[in-house]
Scaffold this motif. Structure first.
Motif, short mmCIF file in Angstrom:
data_model
loop_
_atom_site.label_atom_id
_atom_site.label_comp_id
_atom_site.label_asym_id
_atom_site.label_seq_id
_atom_site.Cartn_x
_atom_site.Cartn_y
_atom_site.Cartn_z
N PRO A 1 5.73 -1.20 -0.04
CA PRO A 1 5.21 -0.18 -0.95
C PRO A 1 4.66 -0.81 -2.22
CG PRO A 1 7.59 -0.29 -1.11
CD PRO A 1 7.20 -1.22 0.01
N THR A 2 3.77 -0.10 -2.87
CA THR A 2 3.28 -0.56 -4.17
C THR A 2 4.29 -0.16 -5.24
OG1 THR A 2 2.05 1.50 -4.43
CG2 THR A 2 0.86 -0.38 -3.50
N GLY B 1 3.82 3.19 -7.27
CA GLY B 1 4.35 4.44 -6.75
C GLY B 1 5.81 4.65 -7.08
N SER C 1 0.84 -1.19 0.00
CA SER C 1 0.00 0.00 0.00
C SER C 1 0.88 1.24 0.00
CB SER C 1 -0.91 0.01 1.23
OG SER C 1 -1.66 1.21 1.29
N GLY C 2 0.61 2.15 -0.92
CA GLY C 2 1.29 3.44 -0.95
C GLY C 2 2.80 3.32 -0.98
N ALA C 3 3.44 4.14 -0.13
CA ALA C 3 4.91 4.14 -0.06
C ALA C 3 5.44 3.13 0.94
CB ALA C 3 5.39 5.54 0.31
#
Length: 243
Positions: free
Chosen positions: A146-147, A150, A127-129
């Protein structure tokens, strides 16, 4: 004894102050106390022992003792957590710990007490960073990777790799892969994979997909054996069909 101050009167020779005798008595009393204290301090300096002080009472001293004023004298005793002004505690029990409640340290038990063996790590979905979080109640670290989106990365697809939608020329390089199936029933659809070659471990034979069927191939040694055993071509075809 408290210090004795000589009354000098309101004005000079107004007769309201102490008499000469009374003033001299106060002077003597003050000096007597000073000399007494000086004698006591001299005794301490000579003996090196606090018990020489009149307001210190020491019983058998033990390691960690402190001098505590009781209101009339200093006595030796052990210092406990309960002696601290901002600590409110009773006799501790196993695994208790001190917890700050906003005004003082108080004993507490329960989930707030964890050991190193209680620590663990779990991994969440990307998810996210990304993040790393710690739960101080359960002792669990949670890692969220992190994904890749991104990071400006796009996962390749079958089409983007040119597989399944176009010919792939590997040039001088070889393709190595295991294409073994345990049983004939495990072979995939011969219609979907027309032209595919495979090996079935149970029969020890090679197969190729053609016209909706898996055709079994025979080895050179098997072919020679069949030819040698056949009496004529019709017999040979019968033996081939029986394989």
């Amino acid at each position: 004894m408290a210090q004795q101050t000589i009354n000098r009167g309101t004005a000079a020779n107004d007769g309201t102050g102490d008499t000469l005798r009374s003033a001299a008595a106060k002077i003597n009393s003050n000096f007597t106390e000073l000399y007494t204290q000086n004698t006591t301090l001299a005794a301490v300096a000579t003996s090196g022992n606090l018990t020489s002080l009149t307001d210190v009472t020491i019983s058998t001293a033990t390691t960690g003792d402190v001098l505590r004023f009781t209101g009339s004298a200093f006595v030796n005793s052990q210092l406990n957590l309960s002696d601290l002004a901002n600590v409110a505690t009773t006799a501790p029990t196993t695994n208790q710990y001190l917890q700050w409640n906003g005004t003082s340290w108080v004993p507490a038990t329960g989930s707030g007490s964890i050991s190193l063996s209680s620590l663990s790590v779990t991994q969440a979905s990307a998810s996210g960073a990304g993040a790393l979080a710690y739960n101080n109640t359960t002792g669990v670290f949670t890692y969220t990777p992190p994904t890749l989106t991104g990071l400006g990365y796009t996962a390749p697809t079958q089409l983007s790799l040119g597989i399944g939608n176009a010919d792939v020329d590997f040039g001088q390089f070889k393709i190595k892969y295991a294409n073994v199936y345990s049983q004939e029933a495990d072979l995939p659809s011969a219609v979907t994979y027309h032209g595919m070659f495979a090996h079935v471990h149970a029969t020890g034979k090679a197969y190729y997909a053609h016209a909706g069927n898996w055709e079994k191939m025979i080895t050179e040694s098997t072919f020679k054996t069949l030819v040698a055993a056949s009496t004529d071509f019709a017999d040979f075809k019968t033996r081939i069909a029986a394989i």
